[in-house]
Structures are given as structure tokens and as C-alpha cells.
Design an enzyme around this catalytic site. Structure first.
Site, PDB file in Angstrom:
ATOM      1  N   GLU A  80      44.526  33.557  32.051  1.00  0.00           N
ATOM      2  CA  GLU A  80      44.189  34.762  31.334  1.00  0.00           C
ATOM      3  C   GLU A  80      44.781  34.731  30.029  1.00  0.00           C
ATOM      4  OE1 GLU A  80      43.773  39.475  31.456  1.00  0.00           O
ATOM      5  OE2 GLU A  80      45.440  38.674  32.239  1.00  0.00           O
ATOM      6  N   LYS A 139      36.698  41.033  29.476  1.00  0.00           N
ATOM      7  CA  LYS A 139      37.422  41.313  30.523  1.00  0.00           C
ATOM      8  C   LYS A 139      36.791  43.522  30.383  1.00  0.00           C
ATOM      9  CE  LYS A 139      41.402  42.676  32.654  1.00  0.00           C
ATOM     10  NZ  LYS A 139      43.204  41.999  32.864  1.00  0.00           N
ATOM     11  N   CYS A 163      41.909  38.675  35.830  1.00  0.00           N
ATOM     12  CA  CYS A 163      43.107  39.363  36.130  1.00  0.00           C
ATOM     13  C   CYS A 163      42.506  40.279  36.624  1.00  0.00           C
ATOM     14  CB  CYS A 163      43.643  39.901  34.934  1.00  0.00           C
ATOM     15  SG  CYS A 163      45.810  40.044  35.679  1.00  0.00           S
TER      16      CYS A 163
HETATM   17  N1  CDT Z   1      46.917  41.400  33.916  1.00  0.00           N
HETATM   18  C1  CDT Z   1      46.218  42.150  34.300  1.00  0.00           C
HETATM   19  O1  CDT Z   1      44.960  42.747  34.390  1.00  0.00           O
HETATM   20  N2  CDT Z   1      47.109  42.105  35.098  1.00  0.00           N
HETATM   21  C2  CDT Z   1      47.189  43.325  36.307  1.00  0.00           C
HETATM   22  C3  CDT Z   1      48.453  44.425  36.170  1.00  0.00           C
HETATM   23  C4  CDT Z   1      48.095  45.216  36.253  1.00  0.00           C
HETATM   24  S1  CDT Z   1      49.599  46.470  36.562  1.00  0.00           S
HETATM   25  C5  CDT Z   1      49.684  48.224  35.431  1.00  0.00           C
HETATM   26  C6  CDT Z   1      46.926  42.691  37.881  1.00  0.00           C
HETATM   27  O2  CDT Z   1      45.565  43.025  38.669  1.00  0.00           O
HETATM   28  O3  CDT Z   1      47.623  41.686  37.807  1.00  0.00           O
END
Ligand code: CDT
Length: 518
Positions: free
Chosen positions: A47, A125, A170
Site C-alpha cells: 500500500e 480503499k 490494508c
Molecule cells: N494502512 C492501514 O490500513 N493500517 C491499519 C492500521 C490501523 S491502526 C489505526 C491496519 O489495519 O493495519
């Protein structure tokens, strides 16, 4: 009919604020080429793969944010080399980036690029984690809700490289409906790039639990939806913030087909001190059914000159306990050759023991060195005692066929017992020295002490003159004296109970071999 598609998860190390787009593209190109050289036809990048994970900062100058982190065109002049190279190599890829549309909308986007360099599919997303407000007291922000709109393209699949392929990004991986909607469209492969900080912004989640959740989610989503799942991370300390890595490829059975080696062993807090110079860029790949085989070695990509900004570990050796110095030295100076010393003791018991502070240092005169410390009870090693008594010894060289015997002979046993007897090795009388060589060894040097030097209370360096050499038939060409790569398969010492072989020899300059030892 079985279909085979080799896929690489191209885990990316940290991209810092100060890293240019061009530097990021250069690293992505390296990974792409490496994946291609491993036979991959599809590469999944993380990502937001062209920049640092910028939503960790509260920034007010949106024009500046757009300029530095968003892509108004894809490809642009800076990102086009990746598309061109993929086309040249005939390889497809998934990549995430921050998208700025002509209408001024901003999305956290991923695209599927075909092997002809064209964009086949786009996903924006949907599950944007974090918050939109400034949290000045937090160690870092997670401002995806500020910088991005919720994706407006739904969850779609594409016929891509012979398989029905869907994309997610993600945080989507934490939501079953995202996978379910793709599965109901027949998804066979789900590609997903991610950036997950090791620290949970919202509560003090133990790092091991965070990784555990990541893995059980991936395994259950793939299994319940009968898809292959490729999840590719950004890893390492990015601008001082740890991303936990753990790229993974999961089979439709829910079995992990491949996993990056980052932050293994559930030992996350310690690994936070890993020197940043250690790249965490590498590939994870699968071919077909999940296998329990080891992963390909960590592929170190060109760091694009960013090493100077890496967090270094500085250690003053004098201030460290001697055990820690030992651990560091034997862990860093690898692989080391093994000198397998054989001697008779004064009562005629044949002793052999391996030492990896060993090397040859001169051919005229022919010299080798060995460094001995004491036994765990503080007494002198039997080998050294016998060397002192006679001024002579034999150094045998260890190959694959004698590796286990060598390792067993490293265990401390009483002087009245023989490692030869214990391991079934054969003591063969020396030609020039009073001591036996190991009959099964690939080669042996009969030596006499040239000089010995004591260092501190525990260490003695013995320099030996090699008087006579034995080699098992086939190892040395009798005419040219060349050593046969085919027949000489030495074992190297790493640390703990770890050793290595010498597979995948190669020439430089040139491309390094890939994959694991075979
Ligand atoms: N980039 C991304 O979506 N990261 C999230 C972190 C969440 S913490 C607020 C994840 O789900 O890994």
C-alpha cells in the site's frame, strides 16, 4: 487442469519522508527485476508504495501534501519506469498509491497492471482506519480519514493472468465482507498491500498479539473464501516508526505458503533494536500447493542512498559482557570455516573437537590459525592440552558427510572418553605428526606449532605450520591441484547450533543467485 502462476510478494523496507519518488521507484524496480529473475509473473507491492506512510503526520498545507505524496497521473514521468520495465519483462503487478483525481478527490488506491504495462483494474480503499482530527498527544497519527475519501469503486474482480483476481488494501483485510464480496464474484486470488504500524494507536496492544491477529485473519479469510491471498507489507522503521512487516501468502486451504522473515519468533520488542541498515525488502513467493519449506533468503535491495538516515546500533565492545561480545562476533562474522582438531591424549585416547576461530593465513610458509578458549568448567580444552604437550596436531576439514559427527564432537565429554568412539570416526595415524587424522574427513592438515599467543585469561591463538595435507580422493586434482567444487562440499559455522553449506556459488560482477540452497 492445473494452472500455475508464480507470484512474488515484494515486501518493501522503509521509505522516509526525505526519500524521493525516484529513489522509491528505483527500489521497486530492483524488486520487480528480482521477482522476474525468480520466475514470478505477478508481483504484489505494498500500500502507498511510492512514499512514506504520510497519514501518520498531521499536515495542514494540502497543496504541499498533494505535491509530495499524491499522484495526479498514473503513470507519471517518475513512476513510468516501473510500468516500462514490467512491460519489458512481461510481468504484471499490483501497487498502492495516493490518488488525486482531476476532480480533486483523494483516494488510497491500488491498481493491477498487466504484463503489457497497461492498467487493468483499479480499487479505492473502502475501510479507512484511524481518525480525521488532530491528536497532538498521540505518538503518531493515523489520518487516513483526513486525507482520503472512502473508495467509490466497490469490491471488484478482474480476469488477470489467467485467474480471477480481486484487490483490497490494508485495513480491508480485517473485514470479512470485503473478502466475501470478492469471493462471491469467483475470486481465486486476492492481492493486498498494507502498512501496519507495530504500535496500535488506539490501545497498548502487545506486538505479538498484533501479528497473531494479522496472521489468523489472513488464514481464515483465505480459507473461508477459498482464495489465494497475497498480503505485502512495508516493513522496518519508517521515519522512526516501526511497520511490522509479516508479508504472507496464504493458500485457499488456509495454510501459509510463504511468510516474510521479519520479526519472527514473536520477539517484537527486541527486534525494535534491529539496526536500520538491515533492509527488510524481500520477496515471498509461491508456486502451487503450500509447502513447509523455508523462505528464500532476504533480498537486499539498493537502499538508494538512504542508509545515512538509518537508525544505527552503536556498541562499545569493551563495555559489554564477554558473552555478549562473543554472541555478536560469532553472529556477525559468518560463515566461518571449521578447524576440526584431532589429537591423542597422553593415555592414548583419541580426541577431536571443532573450532571455528580458524583460518589459513599464509602459504609461504603454509600457516593456519586456531583460537581456543577454556571449557565451561574453566579447564583447558583437551585439544589445546595435547597441542601444548606435543607441539603438534591435525586440523581436519569438515564436509557435509561428516557434519553431524563434527557437531556431536563439539559436546564436552570427560578426557577419558573418545569423540572418535562416540561418533564412529576412525583415527588414522599421521604421517608427519604423532596425532591421528580423522579418516572420514574431506581433508586434513598435519601441523606443528609455529608460535602461540595468549590473549586475556581465556584465549590462546595457535599458529600452526602445515606440514602435510591429506585429501579424500576426488577432492584435489592430482595434476592441476585444483579443488573440485563438485566433490568438496564444506560446512561453515554460523552461531548457536547453526551451520551452512556452500550452495549457489556465483561470479562477480554479475547477478546473484536466488532462492534457497538446494
Ligand atoms: N494502512 C492501514 O490500513 N493500517 C491499519 C492500521 C490501523 S491502526 C489505526 C491496519 O489495519 O493495519
Amino acid at each position: 487442469m492445473a494452472r500455475h502462476l508464480k507470484i512474488a510478494a515484494a515486501q518493501l523496507g522503509p521509505l522516509h519522508k526525505a526519500d524521493s519518488r525516484a529513489a522509491a521507484v528505483k527500489r521497486l524496480l530492483n524488486l520487480l527485476r528480482e521477482a522476474h529473475s525468480m520466475g514470478a509473473k505477478f508481483v504484489v507491492f505494498p500500500e502507498l508504495a511510492f512514499t512514506t506512510f504520510f497519514p501518520r503526520w498531521w499536515m495542514e498545507d494540502q497543496a504541499e501534501v498533494d505535491h509530495r505524496y499524491f499522484e495526479a497521473t498514473m503513470p507519471s514521468a517518475e513512476t513510468r519506469p516501473l510500468f516500462d520495465e514490467a512491460k519489458r519483462l512481461g510481468i504484471g503487478f499490483y501497487i498502492g498509491y495516493a490518488e488525486l483525481t482531476p476532480q480533486g478527490q483523494r483516494f488510497n488506491t491500488a491498481i493491477l497492471v498487466g504484463p503489457d504495462g497497461s492498467i487493468v483494474g483499479k480499487y479505492r480503499k473502502v475501510h479507512l482506519p484511524g481518525h480525521a482530527d488532530h491528536k497532538p498527544k498521540a505518538a503518531f497519527q493515523h489520518l487516513e480519514k483526513k486525507y482520503f475519501e472512502v473508495g467509490d469503486l466497490g469490491f471488484r474482480v478482474w480476469r488477470y493472468l489467467g485467474a480471477i483476481t480481486g484487490m483490497l488494501i490494508c485495513n480491508d483485510r480485517r473485514w470479512p465482507e470485503a473478502f466475501r464480496v470478492l469471493a462471491l464474484q469467483g475470486a481465486e486470488i486476492v492481492a493486498l498491500g498494507f502498512n501496519t504500524p507495530s504500535e496500535n494507536l488506539h490501545y497498548p496492544e502487545p506486538p505479538a498479539l498484533r501479528v497473531h491477529h494479522h496472521l489468523i485473519m489472513a488464514q481464515s479469510m483465505a480459507f473461508q473464501n477459498a482464495t489465494w491471498l497475497i498480503e505485502t507489507a512495508k516493513a522496518g522503521y519508517e521515519d522512526g516508526f516501526r511497520m511490522f512487516g509479516h508479508s504472507v501468502i496464504v493458500a485457499p486451504t488456509g495454510e501459509i505458503a510463504a511468510k516474510s522473515q521479519t520479526e519472527e519468533r514473536g520477539n517484537l520488542p527486541q527486534l525494535r533494536h534491529r539496526p536500520r541498515g538491515e533492509s527488510e525488502e524481500h520477496h515471498v513467493q509461491f508456486r502451487r500447493a503450500p509447502a513447509s519449506r523455508a523462505l528464500p533468503a532476504d533480498r537486499r535491495a539498493d537502499r538508494g542512498g538512504s542508509d545515512a538516515r538509518e537508525r544505527l546500533m552503536e556498541l562499545e565492545l569493551a563495555s559489554l559482557p564477554h558473552k555478549e561480545r562473543y554472541k555478536l562476533l560469532i553472529g556477525l562474522v559468518i560463515p566461518r570455516p571449521i578447524g576440526w582438531v584431532s589429537t591423542w591424549n597422553e593415555n592414548g585416547v583419541a580426541n577431536c573437537a571443532p573450532f571455528s576461530f580458524f583460518n589459513c593465513i599464509s602459504e609461504d610458509p603454509p600457516l593456519c590459525i586456531l583460537s581456543f578458549n577454556n571449557r565451561t568448567d574453566g579447564a583447558m580444552k583437551h585439544s589445546l592440552k595435547n597441542i601444548h604437550r606435543t607441539g603438534e596436531y591435525v586440523v581436519n576439514l569438515v564436509d557435509e558427510s561428516t557434519a553431524n559427527a563434527m557437531h556431536i564432537s563439539s559436546y564436552e565429554i570427560p578426557e577419558t572418553e573418545s569423540e572418535f568412539a562416540k561418533t564412529g570416526l576412525t583415527p588414522v595415524p599421521g604421517v608427519r605428526v604423532k596425532h591421528p587424522r580423522i579418516g572420514e574427513a574431506a581433508a586434513a592438515f598435519e601441523c606443528k606449532i609455529e608460535r602461540s599467543i595468549k590473549f586475556g585469561p581465556e584465549r590462546e591463538l595457535v599458529i600452526g605450520e602445515i606440514l602435510h595435507l591429506h585429501a579424500r580422493e576426488g577432492i584435489v586434482d592430482p595434476v592441476t591441484k585444483r579443488v573440485s567444487e563438485e566433490h568438496y562440499r564444506p560446512i561453515g559455522r554460523l552461531f548457536g547450533n547453526r551451520y551452512c553449506t556452500t550452495r549457489q556459488r556465483f561470479e562477480l560482477p554479475g547477478t546473484l543467485p536466488h532462492g534457497q540452497d538446494s
